[in-house]
Design an enzyme around this catalytic site. Structure first.
Site, PDB file in Angstrom:
ATOM      1  N   HIS A 170       0.833  -1.213   0.000  1.00  0.00           N
ATOM      2  CA  HIS A 170       0.000   0.000   0.000  1.00  0.00           C
ATOM      3  C   HIS A 170       0.867   1.262   0.000  1.00  0.00           C
ATOM      4  O   HIS A 170       0.422   2.314   0.460  1.00  0.00           O
ATOM      5  CB  HIS A 170      -0.951   0.032   1.207  1.00  0.00           C
ATOM      6  CG  HIS A 170      -1.685  -1.263   1.423  1.00  0.00           C
ATOM      7  ND1 HIS A 170      -2.901  -1.539   0.839  1.00  0.00           N
ATOM      8  CD2 HIS A 170      -1.348  -2.376   2.134  1.00  0.00           C
ATOM      9  CE1 HIS A 170      -3.306  -2.751   1.195  1.00  0.00           C
ATOM     10  NE2 HIS A 170      -2.364  -3.295   1.984  1.00  0.00           N
ATOM     11  N   SER A 291      13.249  22.016 -16.608  1.00  0.00           N
ATOM     12  CA  SER A 291      11.993  22.677 -16.914  1.00  0.00           C
ATOM     13  C   SER A 291      12.288  23.969 -17.658  1.00  0.00           C
ATOM     14  O   SER A 291      13.352  24.565 -17.483  1.00  0.00           O
ATOM     15  CB  SER A 291      11.259  22.973 -15.602  1.00  0.00           C
ATOM     16  OG  SER A 291      10.435  24.104 -15.745  1.00  0.00           O
ATOM     17  N   LYS A 297      14.894  22.381 -11.692  1.00  0.00           N
ATOM     18  CA  LYS A 297      14.275  21.080 -11.877  1.00  0.00           C
ATOM     19  C   LYS A 297      15.175  20.069 -12.574  1.00  0.00           C
ATOM     20  O   LYS A 297      15.903  20.391 -13.504  1.00  0.00           O
ATOM     21  CB  LYS A 297      12.994  21.231 -12.706  1.00  0.00           C
ATOM     22  CG  LYS A 297      11.911  21.988 -11.994  1.00  0.00           C
ATOM     23  CD  LYS A 297      11.175  21.116 -11.016  1.00  0.00           C
ATOM     24  CE  LYS A 297      10.114  20.341 -11.766  1.00  0.00           C
ATOM     25  NZ  LYS A 297       9.401  19.436 -10.884  1.00  0.00           N
ATOM     26  N   GLU A 304       9.330   8.419 -17.137  1.00  0.00           N
ATOM     27  CA  GLU A 304       7.943   8.864 -17.326  1.00  0.00           C
ATOM     28  C   GLU A 304       7.443   8.504 -18.723  1.00  0.00           C
ATOM     29  O   GLU A 304       6.302   8.083 -18.910  1.00  0.00           O
ATOM     30  CB  GLU A 304       7.833  10.377 -17.115  1.00  0.00           C
ATOM     31  CG  GLU A 304       7.939  10.787 -15.666  1.00  0.00           C
ATOM     32  CD  GLU A 304       8.021  12.294 -15.508  1.00  0.00           C
ATOM     33  OE1 GLU A 304       7.036  12.904 -15.097  1.00  0.00           O
ATOM     34  OE2 GLU A 304       9.079  12.872 -15.810  1.00  0.00           O
TER      35      GLU A 304
END
Ligand code: ARG
Length: 475
Positions: A170, A291, A297, A304
């Site tokens: 979980h 970014s 960033k 991804e």
């Protein structure tokens, strides 16, 4: 019987797609483009040539075409190969697909012998053969890629056979595991993926040629000869099925979707692990982007994208299933739509595997952060319960004792190992149940070392799994 050579020679010149002697008007430009597949199926060209050469050799063997014809066909195909190799081959949408383009060019180059090539076959069994030859080769490439990724993971797992990290259920800290054990879980998945591909390969590797359009052919063909020439391990046993079903392609994309699913899960973990609030790993800069607005960033774009691209492969699986479901026997043009999903699946999985093998080998592991996270989550609570059970307490009672201890420690902001022996004993009806040997049980190192059985997380077991995987992946 009439001379088969005459029957094989069409009265019209080179085949040119739709506009044959059968029709009184050409199709519109849009319909021509809509129905043509050459823009994408030219990718099958080499397999189309290989299949044609095997077919021609067989026709010669059974006496349907002459040895001279075969020689000419071989010469013409060599020329076509050369033209393709240096980009001179003039692909023509008016010639509809890869098969007609090659055949038409062959006829331009060698004349009548080229017109005899299509004897006893159809584009229906031809295209099914091409796809199977192509897919067989691509499966072999993907297996190489799967094995390379497994090797990368095994190497990192070996280095981190003792590195403690929290295991989660979980996404909550559950029990300590080793990072090596965690990585070896993916090796198991990828090994099954490899086995699955090799199993699909058996059903891909069956010869459709000889089915002709749908019913077989009146020529005395020798399908075994063609199968042997092309390295097929079997021959499709029903001509209608041979030209129409694409279940082998669907199965393949199913196996590919599972590969992507596994890569996607791993990507998801890398993304979570790399987030500042977790910080278990970092990725080399060459897999990340910044970014356009936030200069600080460092984003895990590569994992991804792998996660994202899983969606397109899943989509291709549904596309192929849907393509097939409504088709009456035998061949229908719907099947032309099998190629783009298949091609894209192969490209996506191949690139994802290649990139992931490099990325996995170069993960920057942060053992101290992993260790801190274990300390925060009462990860050895089960070990304490197991300890009490071994001392005679029924498990459900032990569970309750530990739950109270965890609550107490949590309120004090410390871990279970921070509780004194006296404090621990206070939670039990029978204080003598807990001895000072409990301290070893409460450490994450003790916890993982104790799970020392086949498939467990103990460093010794991780090394065992690593050795077994290495033996399998050798060569
Ligand atoms: N381009 C076609 C395909 O990909 C080849 C087979 C065409 N056969 C036919 N009867 N129109 O399926």
């Amino acid at each position: 019987m009439s001379d088969p050579k005459d029957a094989a020679t069409p009265s019209a010149p080179a085949p040119s797609g739709h506009f044959s002697g059968r029709f009184s008007e050409p199709v519109s430009e849009l319909v021509r483009r809509f129905t043509a597949s050459v823009t994408f199926d030219k990718r099958l060209a080499e397999y189309d040539i290989e299949g044609s050469l095997a077919h021609a050799a067989m026709l010669t063997k059974v006496g349907v075409i002459s040895a001279d014809d075969l020689k000419e066909i071989g010469r013409g195909m060599q020329q076509i190969r050369a033209e393709m190799a240096d980009g001179r081959f003039a692909w023509d949408v008016a010639r509809e697909d890869v098969h007609m383009n090659i055949e038409a060019r062959l006829i331009e180059l060698i004349g009548d012998a080229g017109k005899r090539l299509h004897t006893g076959r159809s584009r229906n069994d031809q295209v099914a053969t091409d796809i199977r030859l192509w897919l067989r080769a691509e499966i072999d490439n993907l297996v190489v890629g799967l094995r390379a990724l497994q090797r990368s993971l095994v190497d990192v797992a070996d280095k981190h056979a003792e590195t403690i990290m929290p295991g989660f259920t979980h996404l909550q800290v559950a029990q300590p595991v080793t990072f090596g054990h965690h990585l070896m879980a993916y090796v198991e998945m990828l090994h099954r993926d490899e086995m699955r591909l090799l199993d699909v390969r058996k059903r891909v590797n069956q010869l459709p040629l000889g089915a002709a359009a749908l019913a077989g052919t009146t020529f005395p063909i020798d399908r075994q000869h063609v199968a042997d020439t092309l390295g097929f391990e079997g021959i499709c046993g029903n001509s209608l099925d041979a030209v129409s079903d694409r279940d082998f392609a669907i199965e393949f994309v199913g196996a590919a979707a599972l590969i992507m699913t596994h890569l996607s899960r791993f990507s998801e973990e890398l993304i979570i692990w790399m987030s500042q609030s977790v910080g278990f790993v970092d990725l080399p800069d060459r897999f990340c982007y910044s970014s356009s607005i936030m200069p600080q960033k460092k984003n895990p774009d590569v994992p991804e994208l792998i996660r994202g691209k899983t969606g397109r492969v899943n989509g291709h699986l549904v596309a192929l299933l849907t393509l097939m479901k409504g088709q009456p026997l035998a061949y229908n043009k719907d099947n032309q739509e099998d190629k783009e999903p298949l091609f894209d699946t192969v490209d996506t999985v191949r690139d994802s595997l290649t990139i992931m093998a490099d990325l996995a080998a170069n993960i920057i592991v942060k053992p101290e952060r992993m260790r801190q996270a274990v300390a925060q989550g009462f990860a050895t609570a089960t070990d304490l319960a197991d300890y009490l059970v071994k001392r005679g307490l029924p498990f459900r009672e032990a569970h309750e004792v530990v739950a109270r201890a965890v609550r107490h420690a949590s309120e004090r902001g410390i871990g279970l190992e921070g509780l004194s022996l006296a404090e621990l004993r206070a939670f039990c009806h029978s204080p003598t149940l807990i001895g000072d040997d409990v301290a070893a049980v409460l450490t994450p190192e003790g916890s993982v070392a104790a799970r020392n059985h086949l498939g467990g997380t103990a460093p010794a077991q991780v090394r065992h799994a690593v050795a077994a995987a290495r033996a399998r992946l050798a060569s």
